[in-house]
Motif scaffolding. Structure first.
Motif, mmCIF file in Angstrom:
data_model
loop_
_atom_site.group_PDB
_atom_site.id
_atom_site.type_symbol
_atom_site.label_atom_id
_atom_site.label_comp_id
_atom_site.label_asym_id
_atom_site.label_seq_id
_atom_site.Cartn_x
_atom_site.Cartn_y
_atom_site.Cartn_z
ATOM 1 N N THR A 2 64.336 91.028 -86.036
ATOM 2 C CA THR A 2 63.917 89.719 -85.540
ATOM 3 C C THR A 2 64.731 88.648 -86.251
ATOM 4 O O THR A 2 65.355 88.907 -87.289
ATOM 5 C CB THR A 2 62.433 89.483 -85.815
ATOM 6 O OG1 THR A 2 62.239 89.404 -87.242
ATOM 7 C CG2 THR A 2 61.570 90.606 -85.240
ATOM 8 N N ARG B 75 69.519 82.383 -81.475
ATOM 9 C CA ARG B 75 68.317 82.593 -82.290
ATOM 10 C C ARG B 75 68.589 82.263 -83.759
ATOM 11 O O ARG B 75 67.786 81.594 -84.425
ATOM 12 C CB ARG B 75 67.839 84.042 -82.159
ATOM 13 C CG ARG B 75 67.313 84.422 -80.784
ATOM 14 C CD ARG B 75 67.001 85.919 -80.713
ATOM 15 N NE ARG B 75 66.621 86.334 -79.374
ATOM 16 C CZ ARG B 75 65.375 86.283 -78.893
ATOM 17 N NH1 ARG B 75 64.393 85.875 -79.675
ATOM 18 N NH2 ARG B 75 65.115 86.689 -77.671
ATOM 19 N N GLU C 74 64.237 89.764 -80.007
ATOM 20 C CA GLU C 74 62.822 89.413 -79.982
ATOM 21 C C GLU C 74 61.996 90.282 -80.911
ATOM 22 O O GLU C 74 61.070 89.810 -81.570
ATOM 23 C CB GLU C 74 62.290 89.530 -78.552
ATOM 24 C CG GLU C 74 60.877 88.999 -78.356
ATOM 25 C CD GLU C 74 60.773 87.496 -78.557
ATOM 26 O OE1 GLU C 74 59.680 87.020 -78.928
ATOM 27 O OE2 GLU C 74 61.782 86.799 -78.335
ATOM 28 N N THR C 75 62.337 91.582 -80.970
ATOM 29 C CA THR C 75 61.615 92.515 -81.839
ATOM 30 C C THR C 75 62.613 93.324 -82.657
ATOM 31 O O THR C 75 63.799 93.435 -82.299
ATOM 32 C CB THR C 75 60.745 93.486 -81.023
ATOM 33 O OG1 THR C 75 61.610 94.343 -80.246
ATOM 34 C CG2 THR C 75 59.786 92.735 -80.098
#
Length: 335
Positions: A290, A328, A233-234
């Motif tokens: 990310t 992702r 996510e980060t």
């Protein structure tokens, strides 16, 4: 934007507090996710006598993965040919191809996949299993698997059961040697960029393309490049999750082998000044950030190398982390 196919490389990594069976089941779950997400291939690598790696026998693990997946190609990244008699390798992969026609890759490497003492235990006292005989043994495998150019190398032997199709044979390497051999034989080449310190990927691929001799199955050179990735996510979270890969890379260079540590343990590990200096040249994971940052890095790698495909490695503590990262990337890549 049309991008090259993506694949997955897995080692069945063993984490602290868990056993080899857990690692192997985790690999199968990662393979099932990769199959559903649209990845092209799922490869497992051969390593021996390493507490952190359960992938010791690629043909066995490939069979288990293929049985639990439906579309994705499955294969070795790779089988270390100097550890095995060529006829054994050919029969193993002929059998896999007969079970799962059109889905089996045989990636072949020259390195031992272990330390010298373990390699000696694998090979026994046979003078026939040496690195020097790698080109001859490779051509024997090709002949046994139906490559007419190398049929004479196999003599009267035939790899059975006789499949109706043939495994796709790849040469793996992290140097110019493998690149030149793959070019001479007209085979696809996978460059192991994910672990190549001071990588010579540019020279290797230039030699491969310039020296490529067309074959019936591959009239043009075909390159796959590996990279180690973690998308989260980060950026901070990705780097935290990449901590275990840094510790594993350090342990391999210092001989302090053990299971994969957790991100928490990696963050708390007290390291000497010498260890810290070594870590500066051992990133463990090349692209950690990310999904946009990781995809940008992979786009740049394709641009630099002209790769026809990429295969993604990634050492993480929890298989769920790997599945999340692959999901992702698949979405952002457009699989």
């Amino acid at each position: 934007m049309t991008r090259v196919p993506l694949s997955v490389l897995d080692l069945a990594t063993v984490r602290e507090g868990h056993g080899s069976g857990d690692a192997l089941r985790g690999t199968i779950e990662i393979a099932k996710a990769a199959d559903e997400l649209g990845y092209a291939r799922f490869w497992v690598a051969e390593h021996h006598n390493m507490p952190a790696v359960a992938s010791t026998n690629p043909p066995v693990l490939i069979g288990a993965v293929a049985a639990q997946t439906g579309r994705i190609k499955v294969g070795s990244g790779g089988v270390m040919l100097p550890n095995h008699m060529p006829f054994v390798v050919a029969e193993q992969f002929a059998l896999l191809e007969a079970l799962y026609p059109g889905r089996v890759d045989l990636g072949i490497g020259r390195a031992p996949g272990t330390d010298q003492a373990t390699a000696a235990a694998l090979r026994g006292v046979s003078p026939y299993l040496t690195v020097e005989q790698f080109p001859e043994h490779l051509q024997t495998v090709l002949g046994l698997l139906g490559d007419g150019r190398a049929a004479g190398k196999a003599g009267r032997l035939h790899a059975t059961p006789a499949p109706e199709s043939y495994p796709e044979v790849w040469i793996l390497g992290s140097s110019t040697y493998g690149a030149q051999l793959a070019a001479t034989l007209g085979l696809p080449f996978c460059y192991a960029y994910h672990f190549a310190i001071a990588s010579d990927v540019d020279s290797a691929l230039r030699l491969y393309r310039s020296g490529f001799q067309p074959s019936e199955r591959f009239p043009e050179p075909h390159v796959m490049v590996s990279a180690s990735v973690i998308a989260a996510e980060t950026t901070e979270e990705a780097r935290y999750l990449a901590g275990p890969s840094r510790i594993m890379a350090l342990s391999l260079r210092t001989g302090r082998l053990g299971p994969i540590v957790s991100p928490e343990a990696a963050a708390e590990r007290q390291l000497s000044d010498l260890d810290l200096q070594m870590l500066d040249s051992l990133p463990g994971t090349q692209y950690a950030g990310t999904v946009d940052e990781v995809v940008a890095g992979l786009d740049a790698l394709v641009e630099r190398t002209g790769a026809n495909e990429l295969i993604l490695a990634g050492t993480v503590y929890d298989p769920a982390t790997r599945r999340d990262s692959l999901a992702r990337i698949a979405k952002a890549w457009g699989l």
